[in-house]
Scaffold this active site. Structure first.
Site, mmCIF file in Angstrom:
data_model
loop_
_atom_site.group_PDB
_atom_site.id
_atom_site.type_symbol
_atom_site.label_atom_id
_atom_site.label_comp_id
_atom_site.label_asym_id
_atom_site.label_seq_id
_atom_site.Cartn_x
_atom_site.Cartn_y
_atom_site.Cartn_z
ATOM 1 N N LYS A 121 0.853 -1.182 0.000
ATOM 2 C CA LYS A 121 0.000 0.000 0.000
ATOM 3 C C LYS A 121 0.896 1.241 0.000
ATOM 4 C CE LYS A 121 -3.843 1.939 2.756
ATOM 5 N NZ LYS A 121 -4.689 1.696 3.951
ATOM 6 N N SER A 203 -9.409 1.540 3.064
ATOM 7 C CA SER A 203 -8.565 2.321 2.181
ATOM 8 C C SER A 203 -7.497 1.506 1.474
ATOM 9 C CB SER A 203 -7.907 3.450 2.972
ATOM 10 O OG SER A 203 -7.007 2.928 3.941
ATOM 11 N N SER A 227 -9.874 -0.837 7.159
ATOM 12 C CA SER A 227 -9.197 -0.670 5.875
ATOM 13 C C SER A 227 -8.409 -1.875 5.389
ATOM 14 C CB SER A 227 -8.269 0.551 5.926
ATOM 15 O OG SER A 227 -9.034 1.727 6.004
#
Length: 579
Positions: A121, A203, A227
């Site tokens: 990420k 996210s 997330s």
């Protein structure tokens, strides 16, 4: 089907003759057993164990793996369905793969992740000299130079993993404003691979989508509140939101040291166990990790198909009922899952509610804590950068940068930065902050998860991994810290009381009503997955891995449906080996 049958047979034999589960899984893809069909594993599903078997047998190399994954990304990321799951690839990956291939031949592999490509990420820092950015999806950090690799990246490199690239995400881990999941200024709108333009959930959206269709062997995400869990749920993946303090947050663009945690998003529980065994551990740059047990378990030893036998599993129904969650398809699938858990030997206690459930729903304390933490910690992150071409050095600068560059950061329908503005208006660690933090801990721990587990003598809790069922886990974080990631000072090292393990549960039917989830996305939608979450106490990952594995092996839900055809990359190892 042949591979699944042989795998199941060998796993059962392993329990009789004493083989480790990973050794049994490794044997299951031996090419002498399966012949040419197994020579090159299908990268849509390929496990870490399968890939290591092929690498050890010199059927393919890590260079081949990197080439294949690069080609798969190229097929679907900006072309075809334009999933926008990956922000950038690592220009040094092929060179690093070649070095690790050579090392394997000379001295063997370092770990089960040796030569395995991993996507991070884009809030997880990597040194700029490698050729990648760390931006949280924001142009305000493009070209910035971090002091060093993030703590989890150091562990991955030591284990011999290859950083393949950076995954798209909800900008600043969905803490910018009222924006759709999966959108960032740099990456645009990431979408789900199971239905065109479906919500990937955030996210860690890019990580979830990339894992779901094999754009990398492994991905990492981060969670502050949902997330890792939600993208795993929406993308037919397995995700672990670890106990806060089990994995280092040093070098990760922060929201809150009280709630942030880093974990794997992969395609199987066995892969999740392998990855967590590598990235967990103490880090002097993150004092929260110093509260964890001295020895990190080998989580692969928890892969037990009988893990539910004799366990008591609670259903905190009030958490999702009071969130207004009542989708009939998911509720029906959840009831079937409870029957499966009973069939596997567990006692299901239903309901086993959190006494504080209604108060958690009504409370604004999490917002107060996150707003204060974000401003303090993001300012410290910007200030610690060795270089930042944008000139942004604070949250106030970031807000001004976005307004001054609307073509980059405020395109039509994606203008909001209300959470940044709300955070900027805070005044640091005052009495209201500490009151909110303490009340969060009371709601999440003393009168929340702890109370439910103790009152009903439970081993774990279970819920659908959809909606806002993650908040009890989120607010049950470490007490207050001050300072930056590298000079963090823990005032209290009480452990986070909740870990979350998400596994596939089911898929929306083909006749489900499609609804809007943002300017460019829809949810629910036909074929879009949803997941199941197991919850338990601090540092209970070993037990949860066992539960997740047992449920996965019984149901094999992930295999029931694939992504929509255009979103399935066609490149396989056979297309790159020898080229």
């Amino acid at each position: 089907m042949l591979l699944l049958a042989v795998t199941s047979l060998l796993y059962s034999l392993s329990l009789v003759i004493g083989l480790s589960p990973l050794r049994a899984l490794s044997l299951s893809i031996d090419t002498n057993i399966l012949g040419d069909q197994a020579k090159f594993p299908d990268l849509y599903e390929a496990s870490v164990v399968e890939l290591q078997q092929g690498l050890d047998g010199e059927l393919f190399s890590s260079v081949d793996l990197v080439k294949a994954y690069f080609a798969r990304i190229d097929e679907v990321n900006l072309k075809g369905p334009a999933l926008r799951a990956v922000l950038e690839i690592n220009p040094s990956a092929l060179e690093e793969a070649a070095a690790l291939d050579k090392e394997r031949k000379v001295s063997g592999k370092r770990s089960m992740l040796h030569g395995i490509p991993i996507l991070l990420k884009d809030n997880i820092a990597t040194v700029a000299s490698e050729g990648m950015n760390t931006t949280a999806g924001s142009f305000s950090l493009l070209g910035s130079v971090v002091p060093e690799d993030a703590g989890v990246v150091k562990r991955l490199r030591k284990a011999g993993a290859i950083i393949l690239g950076k995954a798209n995400l909800s900008e600043f881990a969905h803490f910018r404003g009222n924006l759709p999941s999966g959108w960032s200024g740099r990456g645009g709108q990431n979408t789900n691979a199971y239905f065109p333009n479906a919500d990937p959930c955030g996210s860690s959206s890019g990580s979830g989508v990339a894992a779901s269709i094999g754009l990398a062997a492994v991905t990492l995400g981060s969670e502050t509140d949902g997330s890792i869990t939600c993208p795993s749920s929406n993308n037919n993946a397995v995700g672990i939101k670890p106990t806060v303090g089990l994995t280092s947050r040093a070098g990760v663009i922060p929201i809150s040291a009280n709630q942030d945690t880093i974990g794997p998003i992969v395609r199987s529980v066995s892969d999740a166990a392998i990855v967590l065994s590598v990235i967990a551990g103490k880090d002097p740059n993150d004092n929260f990790t110093l509260a964890q047990p001295d020895v990190v378990p080998d989580y692969s030893k928890a892969l037990d198909p009988d893990a539910f036998k004799g366990k008591r599993i609670g259903v905190p129904r009030a958490v999702f009922l009071q969130r207004g969650f009542n989708d009939p398809e998911v509720v029906a699938a959840f009831e079937t899952a409870l029957d499966t858990i009973r069939d596997l030997g567990a006692t299901v206690v239903d309901p086993a509610d959190l006494p504080s459930a209604a108060e958690i729903l009504a409370s604004n304390n999490e917002t107060i804590v996150l707003d204060v933490d974000f401003k303090v910690e993001l300012n410290a992150y910007y200030e610690a950068l060795l270089e930042n071409p944008s000139g942004v050095r604070s949250l106030a600068d970031l807000i001004a940068f976005n307004d001054a560059n609307p073509e980059l950061e405020e395109p039509v329908n994606f203008t909001d930065q209300s959470e940044l503005i709300e955070s900027q208006a805070t005044n640091g660690f005052n009495a209201a902050y500490f009151q909110a933090l303490n009340f969060d801990h009371e709601l999440g721990r003393t009168r929340g998860i702890d109370a439910a587990l103790q009152e009903h003598d439970l081993d774990a809790l279970v819920l659908p991994a959809t909606g806002l069922t993650t908040t009890p886990a989120a607010i049950a974080g470490y007490p207050i810290v001050t300072g930056t990631r590298t000079t963090i000072r823990a005032l209290d090292l009480q452990p986070n009381v909740l870990t979350v393990f998400a596994v596939p549960l089911g898929f929306f039917s083909d006749n489900v009503t499609i609804e809007s989830a943002g300017p460019l996305t829809v949810y629910p939608a036909p074929g879009v997955p949803y997941g199941l979450s197991f919850f338990a106490g601090a540092f209970s990952e070993f037990e949860l891995v066992g539960l997740g594995f047992a449920y996965e092996q019984k149901t094999k839900t992930r295999l029931a449906r694939k992504a929509f055809p255009a979103a399935i990359p066609k490149t396989q190892l056979k297309d790159v080996v020898g080229v």
